[in-house]
Enzyme design. Structure first.
Site, short mmCIF file in Angstrom:
data_model
loop_
_atom_site.label_atom_id
_atom_site.label_comp_id
_atom_site.label_asym_id
_atom_site.label_seq_id
_atom_site.Cartn_x
_atom_site.Cartn_y
_atom_site.Cartn_z
N ASP A 21 0.80 -1.24 0.00
CA ASP A 21 0.00 0.00 0.00
C ASP A 21 0.83 1.29 0.00
O ASP A 21 0.49 2.25 0.70
CB ASP A 21 -0.96 0.02 1.20
CG ASP A 21 -2.01 -1.07 1.15
OD1 ASP A 21 -1.90 -1.99 0.31
OD2 ASP A 21 -2.96 -1.02 1.96
N ASP A 63 -4.72 -0.78 -1.64
CA ASP A 63 -6.09 -0.57 -1.18
C ASP A 63 -6.85 -0.02 -2.40
O ASP A 63 -6.34 0.88 -3.10
CB ASP A 63 -6.05 0.48 -0.06
CG ASP A 63 -6.92 0.14 1.14
OD1 ASP A 63 -7.35 -1.02 1.28
OD2 ASP A 63 -7.16 1.06 1.94
N HIS A 65 -10.69 0.88 -3.17
CA HIS A 65 -12.06 0.90 -2.64
C HIS A 65 -13.08 1.37 -3.66
O HIS A 65 -12.86 2.36 -4.37
CB HIS A 65 -12.12 1.81 -1.42
CG HIS A 65 -11.37 1.29 -0.23
ND1 HIS A 65 -11.53 0.01 0.25
CD2 HIS A 65 -10.45 1.90 0.57
CE1 HIS A 65 -10.75 -0.14 1.31
NE2 HIS A 65 -10.07 0.97 1.52
N HIS A 71 -16.00 1.13 6.53
CA HIS A 71 -14.56 1.46 6.50
C HIS A 71 -14.38 2.97 6.28
O HIS A 71 -13.42 3.56 6.76
CB HIS A 71 -13.91 0.66 5.38
CG HIS A 71 -12.43 0.79 5.28
ND1 HIS A 71 -11.57 0.53 6.33
CD2 HIS A 71 -11.62 1.13 4.23
CE1 HIS A 71 -10.31 0.71 5.93
NE2 HIS A 71 -10.32 1.08 4.67
N HIS A 85 -10.54 7.16 1.04
CA HIS A 85 -9.17 7.06 0.55
C HIS A 85 -9.07 5.94 -0.48
O HIS A 85 -9.90 5.04 -0.49
CB HIS A 85 -8.20 6.78 1.72
CG HIS A 85 -8.52 5.50 2.43
ND1 HIS A 85 -9.45 5.43 3.44
CD2 HIS A 85 -8.09 4.23 2.25
CE1 HIS A 85 -9.56 4.18 3.87
NE2 HIS A 85 -8.74 3.42 3.15
N LYS A 112 -7.22 -4.94 -3.05
CA LYS A 112 -8.07 -5.40 -1.95
C LYS A 112 -9.02 -4.30 -1.53
O LYS A 112 -8.76 -3.12 -1.80
CB LYS A 112 -7.20 -5.81 -0.77
CG LYS A 112 -6.32 -4.67 -0.24
CD LYS A 112 -5.36 -5.14 0.82
CE LYS A 112 -4.40 -4.05 1.26
NZ LYS A 112 -5.01 -2.91 1.93
N CYS A 163 -1.92 -2.14 7.72
CA CYS A 163 -1.84 -3.11 6.63
C CYS A 163 -0.55 -3.92 6.64
O CYS A 163 -0.57 -5.10 6.28
CB CYS A 163 -2.07 -2.41 5.29
SG CYS A 163 -3.79 -1.79 5.16
#
Ligand SMILES: [Zn+2]
Length: 211
Positions: A21, A63, A65, A71, A85, A112, A163
Site C-alpha cells: 500500500d 487498497d 475501494h 470502513h 481514501h 483489496k 496493513c
C-alpha cells in the site's frame, strides 16, 4: 527454464518482496497521509532498484475501494473508520511517484478492499496494473505465492500498525517464513509502532533493521 535454475530453486527458498500500500493517499498530502510515507516510498524504490534480482517476485498491494461500507466515515475514528481514501482507479490509489522509476520491476499488483475493509494484502487478488475496475477473478495473494513456490516473504510499506501488521500476521498464519523490514515501514500512530513490532516478533515474524 534451465536445469541450473531448477537446481538452485531446489536448494534455496524462493523469497518474494511484498510492497504494501505505498499509495498516494497514504503519503503526505494524501487523504490519509502518514508522516514518513514519502520517505518510505523513496527508500523502497532504492531497495527495489538495487535488490529486485535477489527476489523471485516483487509484488505490490493496493487498497482499492469502491464501496467499502463502514470502513469510510464522515466522522472517522482513525482506528476502525477512516476518511475516504484509495478510491479505485483514482490518483489517490496509485503507487507513490517515487515508485515510478521501478514500476517495471514490480511484477504483480494485488488489490483489496473493493466492498469491505481489507487491511491484509492476503485479501488482495491479482489484477492487471492498468485495470481500473474491481476484479474478483484473479488469484488471492497467498495462492499466487504458493503456485510460484515462494516460501519466504519480506514485507515493507504502509502502514506499520495496520496493513503491514495484518499482512505479516496472515503471512505467518499461512506458513510463510516472514520478515518485516522496519525502516521501510511507517505507522499511522507512531506511538504504537514499537508495540506492533513486538507483537509481530511474538508471532514469529522476523523484524529486521537495516544497517
Ligand atoms: Zn482502506
Amino acid at each position: 527454464m534451465s536445469q541450473e535454475v531448477t537446481e538452485s530453486a531446489d536448494r534455496a527458498p524462493l523469497r518474494a518482496l511484498i510492497i504494501v500500500d505505498v499509495q498516494n493517499d497514504f503519503c503526505e498530502g494524501g487523504a490519509l497521509g502518514i508522516t514518513g510515507g514519502e520517505a518510505v516510498a523513496t527508500a523502497i524504490a532504492t531497495v527495489v532498484r538495487e535488490r529486485a534480482d535477489s527476489y523471485s517476485a516483487v509484488l505490490a498491494t493496493q487498497d482499492w475501494h469502491i464501496d467499502p461500507g463502514p470502513h469510510f466515515s464522515p466522522t472517522p475514528d482513525f482506528t476502525n473508520s477512516w476518511p475516504e481514501h484509495c478510491l479505485a482507479a483514482q490518483p489517490g490509489a496509485a503507487l507513490h511517484p517515487a515508485m515510478d522509476e521501478v514500476a517495471g520491476l514490480i511484477g504483480q499488483h494485488f488489490r483489496k478492499g473493493h466492498f469491505a475493509a481489507a487491511y491484509s494484502g492476503f485479501e488482495g487478488r491479482l489484477a492487471a496494473a492498468d485495470a481500473h475496475a474491481a476484479d474478483e477473478s484473479g488469484p488471492l495473494l497467498g495462492d499466487w505465492l504458493r503456485d510460484a513456490n515462494v516460501t519466504a516473504v519480506d514485507i515493507v510499506g504502509l502502514a506499520t500498525d495496520y496493513c503491514v501488521r495484518a499482512t505479516a500476521l496472515d503471512a505467518i498464519a499461512q506458513g510463510f517464513d516472514t520478515t518485516v523490514i522496519s525502516q521501510l515501514t511507517a505507522a499511522v500512530h507512531q506511538e504504537n509502532a514499537a508495540s506492533v513490532l513486538q507483537e509481530l516478533r511474538d508471532a514469529r515474524v522476523t523484524v529486521l533493521s537495516l544497517g
